[in-house]
Design an enzyme around this catalytic site. Sequence first.
Site, short mmCIF file in Angstrom:
data_model
loop_
_atom_site.label_atom_id
_atom_site.label_comp_id
_atom_site.label_asym_id
_atom_site.label_seq_id
_atom_site.Cartn_x
_atom_site.Cartn_y
_atom_site.Cartn_z
N CYS A 52 -10.60 -3.39 -4.31
CA CYS A 52 -9.60 -4.40 -4.68
C CYS A 52 -10.25 -5.66 -5.20
O CYS A 52 -9.72 -6.30 -6.12
CB CYS A 52 -8.70 -4.71 -3.48
SG CYS A 52 -7.53 -3.39 -3.12
N ASN A 109 0.84 -1.20 0.00
CA ASN A 109 0.00 0.00 0.00
C ASN A 109 0.87 1.25 0.00
O ASN A 109 1.95 1.28 0.61
CB ASN A 109 -1.02 0.01 1.15
CG ASN A 109 -0.42 -0.18 2.52
OD1 ASN A 109 0.60 -0.84 2.69
ND2 ASN A 109 -1.05 0.40 3.52
N GLU A 115 -3.07 -4.65 -3.05
CA GLU A 115 -3.55 -5.55 -4.12
C GLU A 115 -3.57 -4.83 -5.46
O GLU A 115 -3.18 -5.37 -6.50
CB GLU A 115 -4.97 -6.05 -3.79
CG GLU A 115 -5.08 -6.85 -2.50
CD GLU A 115 -5.38 -5.98 -1.28
OE1 GLU A 115 -4.88 -4.84 -1.19
OE2 GLU A 115 -6.11 -6.47 -0.41
N ALA A 173 -1.02 12.10 1.61
CA ALA A 173 -1.57 13.09 2.53
C ALA A 173 -3.02 13.42 2.19
O ALA A 173 -3.82 13.74 3.06
CB ALA A 173 -0.72 14.35 2.51
N1 THU Z 1 -5.43 -1.41 2.35
C1 THU Z 1 -4.87 -2.23 1.44
O1 THU Z 1 -3.69 -2.10 1.08
N2 THU Z 1 -5.66 -3.21 0.90
C2 THU Z 1 -6.97 -3.41 1.21
O2 THU Z 1 -7.61 -4.24 0.60
C3 THU Z 1 -7.58 -2.62 2.26
C4 THU Z 1 -6.79 -1.50 2.82
C5 THU Z 1 -4.61 -0.32 2.90
C6 THU Z 1 -5.04 1.06 2.47
C7 THU Z 1 -4.53 1.92 3.60
O3 THU Z 1 -3.20 2.31 3.29
C8 THU Z 1 -4.52 1.00 4.79
O4 THU Z 1 -4.67 -0.32 4.30
C9 THU Z 1 -5.63 1.29 5.80
O5 THU Z 1 -6.86 1.33 5.19
#
Ligand code: THU
Length: 141
Positions: free
Chosen positions: A101, A52, A65, A56
């Site tokens: 996702c 991820n 994903e 900001a």
């Molecule tokens: N996040 C993901 O990387 N994948 C997901 O399917 C759900 C959420 C990340 C986004 C954000 O950076 C953090 O998790 C908190 O929501």
Amino acid sequence: MLSAAQPLTPQQITDLQQCAAKAAHNAYAPYSHFRVGAAVLLSDSTIVTGCNVENASYRLTTCAEQNAITSAVAQHGPAIRIRAIAIANLNSAASQPCGACRQTIHEFSTPDTVIYFPNADGSFSHATIAELLPAAFLLNK
Ligand code: THU
């Protein structure tokens, strides 16, 4: 080469989960501190990872994903098919793919595409994309 319908071996699943956990160490998550990694196993057995990347301006965040899948397309082209995807986080938390996702996974999935995701107790569960997104958006114009 194994067909797309061939189940993954326990070793393949472990390898994919370890790739996802390794990718999570690259996460840029200064806002949520929730570090996520994803590893996509393509139908040609290639593995592509993502993490991820937050911003900001919170809504510009890219999920692990989506990062992995867009990287897979960039590296291997538009015909990729996802055989499996593993998700990991460094927060010892449950994390299933978010709705957006799921739609992204669906775009490059087959009926056999499996998602492996962590539970809060450290174990993993798995489900097909059809189970996680039974009513995916389809563009019919
Ligand atoms: N996040 C993901 O990387 N994948 C997901 O399917 C759900 C959420 C990340 C986004 C954000 O950076 C953090 O998790 C908190 O929501």
